[in-house]
Write an enzyme that holds these catalytic residues in place. Structure first.
Site, PDB file in Angstrom:
ATOM      1  N   GLY A   1      -4.176 -13.801   3.320  1.00 34.68           N
ATOM      2  CA  GLY A   1      -5.278 -14.764   3.248  1.00 34.68           C
ATOM      3  C   GLY A   1      -6.595 -14.050   3.379  1.00 34.68           C
ATOM      4  O   GLY A   1      -6.647 -12.820   3.454  1.00 34.68           O
TER       5      GLY A   1
ATOM      6  N   GLU B   1      -0.073  -3.134   4.178  1.00 32.63           N
ATOM      7  CA  GLU B   1       1.236  -3.251   3.561  1.00 32.63           C
ATOM      8  C   GLU B   1       1.512  -4.714   3.256  1.00 32.63           C
ATOM      9  O   GLU B   1       1.063  -5.586   3.976  1.00 32.63           O
ATOM     10  CB  GLU B   1       2.345  -2.770   4.505  1.00 32.63           C
ATOM     11  CG  GLU B   1       2.130  -1.426   5.134  1.00 32.63           C
ATOM     12  CD  GLU B   1       3.139  -1.209   6.247  1.00 32.63           C
ATOM     13  OE1 GLU B   1       4.349  -1.323   5.961  1.00 32.63           O
ATOM     14  OE2 GLU B   1       2.727  -0.965   7.396  1.00 32.63           O
TER      15      GLU B   1
END
Lengths: 230, 230
Positions: free
Chosen positions: A42, A112
């Site tokens: 997000g 990641e």
DNA sequence: GCAATAGTGTCTTTAAGACAGTATTGG
DNA sequence: CCAATACTGTCTTAAAGACACTATTGC
């Protein structure tokens, strides 16, 4: 009249089915707060950007996906005063359902990114709750919409569609009754004319998504879980 | 990292059934923008207030109601860049279902408050859209939850409950089949032991809300409308 | 008695659940 | 041939729709 100021973010519950299990896309946080913890992807909504546009942008940034296929819808908003230690942040969560695609780990914000089977995860912020709400939304949407096809590639078999239901609901369905239900519900799927090749057993007909948006009558789970109010 | 600032409001879609019709609570705006226009009740979220708490507060301010009875749930959020001429405002809409109560028009923010039958209204901001989404949510929730009772007083008759369905869905239901469905679904309603008095015809047994949260199998409309994605 | 509304019973139809059986491939 | 998977058909059961009928009040 004056009023308090907020930051607004979008967070994504991105789900896919791989190897017969439901997976969620997580990123490892590369900055404070919750540095190093896993979280939903997000980011902040930009100054001149619609909420849905922000969600699409974040999805494209994290997955490299932008075209059609899949499904994106608003889930809910979360704005408890203490949910972000940086200050008052309201997040608008979106739910994305995608076919099983390799995720280019080269996200911009995230160190990641990784598909993780859903289950007991210990996520940053209130993301465990957001994920739980997203899972419940996905499970119930499969009941009364043909959205399971959003988890499938453009052409898919009835068996693949059934495996989506089985992965999302965590229960097994009778292949024959499922086949009858899906093929006899107008607009659920339509045949492409093609079949699978090179698989063991009789080749299966391929289908694409139909044009129905609602299943009537629905395809109900045995045990519907509680829904969540307020 | 810097990010844009927003104001956050809550807006309420407050529905009730009166005289056999579905009504929505509107207020006439007492300040710019959209001065004098009808709008959904709502207001800014305070600096240290949760979203749900802000919704409950606004509901109490507008209707004088605060105790239990009725139902309040989050609906969706709306944040198009141009939706408020004052600047970047994201609103979190809530849906409230209430029994038919006299509304004390002495709201704090609003010059006037009024129940209006749902239909073609021309509301301020994007409130027509929010109302439409709230109506669709209410209609579909009646299908698979026992929430219709939120429109009724604490004790009610099966006929009153049916009239809620008829008002919200805009279609008529067979009283006998409806009675069978409601009374045979565990947890939908439970008898209080009392009956109506002084009404024409045979007295009707009174019921209160049951403890079920989900109707399984659901009580389906004939024509379900499209749902809305993204 | 009659009008009005509440509530029950019964028949039909739809669709789900269970599961036997047939079809079409690869080896 | 056999294994494997796809697909079809049939029986049973649950539940909705239609609607006749009985029950209990006020007048």
């Amino acid at each position: 009249m004056s009023y308090p100021v907020f930051a607004v973010t979008v967070d994504l519950v991105v789900l896919t089915v791989r190897e017969g299990r439901l997976h969620v896309l997580l990123v490892r946080r590369g900055c404070e707060p919750f540095l190093g913890r896993w979280a939903l992807p997000g980011g902040f909504v930009r100054a001149d950007e619609d909420l849905a546009a922000a969600a699409r942008r974040e999805l494209a940034e994290e997955t490299g996906l932008d075209g059609p296929g899949g499904h994106l819808e608003q889930l809910a908003s979360y704005g408890a005063p203490e949910r972000d230690p940086r200050g008052r942040v309201v997040t608008v969560a979106y739910l994305a359902l995608l076919p099983d695609l390799p995720v280019p780990t080269a996200g911009t914000d995230a160190a990641e990114a990784e598909w993780r089977p859903v289950g007991r995860l210990d996520l940053a912020f209130d993301h465990d709750r957001i994920l739980a709400d997203g899972l419940e939304r996905a499970r119930s949407k499969l009941e009364y919409t043909p959205l399971a096809a959003a988890f499938c590639p453009p052409a898919f078999t009835i068996a693949a569609l059934r495996q989506v239901y089985e992965a999302v609901w965590g229960e097994s369905l009778d292949p024959r009754n499922f086949h009858r239900k899906v093929t006899s519900t107008p607009g659920f799927v339509s045949p492409t004319g093609g079949t699978t090749e090179g698989e063991p057993g009789r080749p299966a007909r391929l289908y694409r998504r139909g044009d129905a948006t609602l299943l009537n009558p629905p395809l109900l789970r045995r045990k519907a879980l509680d829904d969540r109010s307020e």
